[in-house]
Design a protein around this motif. Structure first.
Motif, PDB file in Angstrom:
ATOM      1  N   ASP A  61       0.862  -1.175   0.000  1.00 49.51           N
ATOM      2  CA  ASP A  61       0.000   0.000   0.000  1.00 49.51           C
ATOM      3  C   ASP A  61       0.905   1.233   0.000  1.00 49.51           C
ATOM      4  O   ASP A  61       1.684   1.434   0.942  1.00 49.51           O
ATOM      5  CB  ASP A  61      -0.886  -0.013   1.246  1.00 49.51           C
ATOM      6  N   PRO A  62       0.831   2.078  -1.031  1.00 47.37           N
ATOM      7  CA  PRO A  62       1.767   3.206  -1.132  1.00 47.37           C
ATOM      8  C   PRO A  62       1.629   4.238  -0.023  1.00 47.37           C
ATOM      9  O   PRO A  62       2.536   5.029   0.194  1.00 47.37           O
ATOM     10  CB  PRO A  62       1.455   3.808  -2.506  1.00 47.37           C
ATOM     11  N   GLU A  63       0.486   4.246   0.690  1.00 45.85           N
ATOM     12  CA  GLU A  63       0.280   5.206   1.776  1.00 45.85           C
ATOM     13  C   GLU A  63       0.460   4.577   3.153  1.00 45.85           C
ATOM     14  O   GLU A  63       0.364   5.268   4.167  1.00 45.85           O
ATOM     15  CB  GLU A  63      -1.123   5.827   1.673  1.00 45.85           C
ATOM     16  N   GLU A  64       0.743   3.282   3.205  1.00 45.30           N
ATOM     17  CA  GLU A  64       0.874   2.595   4.494  1.00 45.30           C
ATOM     18  C   GLU A  64       2.277   2.809   5.070  1.00 45.30           C
ATOM     19  O   GLU A  64       3.277   2.837   4.351  1.00 45.30           O
ATOM     20  CB  GLU A  64       0.617   1.102   4.305  1.00 45.30           C
ATOM     21  N   ASN A  65       2.339   2.976   6.373  1.00 44.60           N
ATOM     22  CA  ASN A  65       3.611   3.114   7.068  1.00 44.60           C
ATOM     23  C   ASN A  65       4.406   1.813   6.899  1.00 44.60           C
ATOM     24  O   ASN A  65       3.943   0.731   7.276  1.00 44.60           O
ATOM     25  CB  ASN A  65       3.365   3.403   8.554  1.00 44.60           C
ATOM     26  N   LEU A  66       5.614   1.924   6.346  1.00 44.97           N
ATOM     27  CA  LEU A  66       6.408   0.729   6.047  1.00 44.97           C
ATOM     28  C   LEU A  66       6.877   0.020   7.307  1.00 44.97           C
ATOM     29  O   LEU A  66       7.219  -1.162   7.263  1.00 44.97           O
ATOM     30  CB  LEU A  66       7.613   1.110   5.180  1.00 44.97           C
ATOM     31  N   ILE A  67       6.884   0.720   8.437  1.00 46.41           N
ATOM     32  CA  ILE A  67       7.257   0.077   9.699  1.00 46.41           C
ATOM     33  C   ILE A  67       6.260  -1.026  10.047  1.00 46.41           C
ATOM     34  O   ILE A  67       6.620  -2.056  10.634  1.00 46.41           O
ATOM     35  CB  ILE A  67       7.347   1.127  10.821  1.00 46.41           C
ATOM     36  N   LEU A  68       4.985  -0.818   9.654  1.00 48.80           N
ATOM     37  CA  LEU A  68       3.971  -1.842   9.905  1.00 48.80           C
ATOM     38  C   LEU A  68       4.201  -3.089   9.052  1.00 48.80           C
ATOM     39  O   LEU A  68       3.672  -4.152   9.360  1.00 48.80           O
ATOM     40  CB  LEU A  68       2.571  -1.272   9.632  1.00 48.80           C
ATOM     41  N   TYR A  69       4.979  -2.949   7.987  1.00 47.01           N
ATOM     42  CA  TYR A  69       5.346  -4.110   7.161  1.00 47.01           C
ATOM     43  C   TYR A  69       6.587  -4.813   7.717  1.00 47.01           C
ATOM     44  O   TYR A  69       6.989  -5.854   7.207  1.00 47.01           O
ATOM     45  CB  TYR A  69       5.627  -3.675   5.730  1.00 47.01           C
ATOM     46  N   GLY A  70       7.210  -4.194   8.732  1.00 45.31           N
ATOM     47  CA  GLY A  70       8.406  -4.808   9.321  1.00 45.31           C
ATOM     48  C   GLY A  70       9.693  -4.055   9.068  1.00 45.31           C
ATOM     49  O   GLY A  70      10.776  -4.533   9.422  1.00 45.31           O
ATOM     50  N   LEU A  71       9.608  -2.871   8.443  1.00 42.09           N
ATOM     51  CA  LEU A  71      10.811  -2.082   8.202  1.00 42.09           C
ATOM     52  C   LEU A  71      11.367  -1.569   9.536  1.00 42.09           C
ATOM     53  O   LEU A  71      10.620  -1.084  10.371  1.00 42.09           O
ATOM     54  CB  LEU A  71      10.485  -0.898   7.294  1.00 42.09           C
ATOM     55  N   ASP A  72      12.682  -1.689   9.723  1.00 41.33           N
ATOM     56  CA  ASP A  72      13.297  -1.225  10.964  1.00 41.33           C
ATOM     57  C   ASP A  72      14.349  -0.158  10.670  1.00 41.33           C
ATOM     58  O   ASP A  72      14.656   0.141   9.517  1.00 41.33           O
ATOM     59  CB  ASP A  72      13.913  -2.385  11.744  1.00 41.33           C
ATOM     60  N   SER A  73      14.888   0.441  11.731  1.00 42.84           N
ATOM     61  CA  SER A  73      15.840   1.549  11.599  1.00 42.84           C
ATOM     62  C   SER A  73      17.085   1.139  10.825  1.00 42.84           C
ATOM     63  O   SER A  73      17.626   1.929  10.042  1.00 42.84           O
ATOM     64  CB  SER A  73      16.241   2.062  12.987  1.00 42.84           C
ATOM     65  N   LEU A  74      17.562  -0.048  11.056  1.00 40.90           N
ATOM     66  CA  LEU A  74      18.780  -0.513  10.391  1.00 40.90           C
ATOM     67  C   LEU A  74      18.598  -0.523   8.881  1.00 40.90           C
ATOM     68  O   LEU A  74      19.479  -0.085   8.121  1.00 40.90           O
ATOM     69  CB  LEU A  74      19.154  -1.906  10.901  1.00 40.90           C
TER      70      LEU A  74
END
Length: 291
Positions: free
Chosen positions: A235-248
């Motif tokens: 989803d282009p408007e979804e926060n990627l952190i909710l997909y599992g993206l982390d700071s690293l």
């Protein structure tokens, strides 16, 4: 009777392009780049800040820069304002008066594609860029028999120009992502017609394989790779952190962007980590680099 406001649509992707009947190969020593009707008047019918138009302008800018490097002649077409009834003739019946005196400023080419001193600007009178212009004569003088076409509108002037080029033994190369139309349906129809009848449909990336300009498709693929979700839509408007993206991985991506001369830091990427926002940041950096 005039052009209606145009609803934005996504630029066709490589998977949507038709199969060409021809196997022509573009040759910088034979080619001319045609930037077709990129005037404020015609682009004002699109929504302000249209992603479609921004993408088209960006690709046309890349093509023009490449043409200059390769010593490929660049030709612009531009319709004049205040055409007399005799000059405009049947166009009035279909499209109205065109660019009026009150809108004279709208006859200018958009600023991002302002013609360079060495470029040729032809006054455009009809759909085809060959009609009542010196285009064919100039191409003969330059000993060029390939025409790379981008601009607006794909199913009108651009397509008719491609067809007429073909009928004059000039190979047209129709750049699918350097064109815009009234709708995605008409855009795709035009690509199908050109590929099947009178030209070669291609893309900016195909013509410029050595360039280092990032695309939205590249960004989508990179995010899917970072998230290890290559087969899943994002989803282009979804926060990627909710997909599992982390700071690293955000730091890793920021470092990768620097390799492409895109300087967007960790903080900027982390403030709003969505596909759409990251693309806006990248596109802004690339556009600024062109100025």
């Amino acid at each position: 009777m005039t052009i209606r406001q145009i609803t934005d649509y996504p630029m066709p992707e490589a998977t949507q392009l038709p199969q060409n009947k021809t196997t022509w190969v573009p040759d910088s020593s034979r080619a001319v780049l045609l930037i077709h009707d990129m005037q404020k008047y015609f682009l004002n019918f699109y929504q302000p800040d249209s992603p479609l138009i921004q993408s088209m302008i960006q690709n046309l800018h890349r093509l023009r820069s490449w043409a200059a490097q390769q010593q490929i002649p660049v030709v612009y077409t531009a319709q004049p304002h205040q055409q007399s009834p005799q000059e405009r003739a049947l166009l009035t019946d279909v499209w109205g008066p065109g660019i009026t005196t009150a809108a004279a400023e709208e006859q200018h080419i958009v600023a991002a594609l302002t013609p360079l001193p060495q470029d040729t600007v032809l006054t455009k009178w009809r759909y085809s860029a060959f009609q009542r212009t010196e285009l064919h004569t100039l191409m003969q003088q330059w000993q060029r028999d390939q025409l790379i076409i981008g601009g607006v509108y794909a199913h009108i002037g651009c397509m008719i120009t491609a067809a007429e080029a073909f009928m004059q033994d000039i190979q047209p190369f129709f750049v699918a992502d350097a064109l815009a139309d009234f709708s995605l349906q008409q855009h795709l129809y035009t690509l199908e017609y050109v590929a099947g009848c009178c030209g070669q449909v291609t893309t900016t990336a195909t013509l410029l394989p050595e360039t280092d300009v990032l695309t939205r498709a590249w960004l989508t693929h990179r995010i899917q790779t970072l998230l290890e979700t290559a087969s899943e839509p994002i989803d282009p408007e979804e926060n990627l952190i909710l997909y599992g993206l982390d700071s690293l991985r955000i730091m890793q991506f920021a470092s990768e962007l620097k390799q492409h001369n895109i300087h967007i830091g960790f903080e900027a990427l982390g403030q709003q980590p969505t596909l759409n926002n990251w693309w806006r940041l990248i596109e802004a950096e690339q556009t600024a680099a062109m100025v």
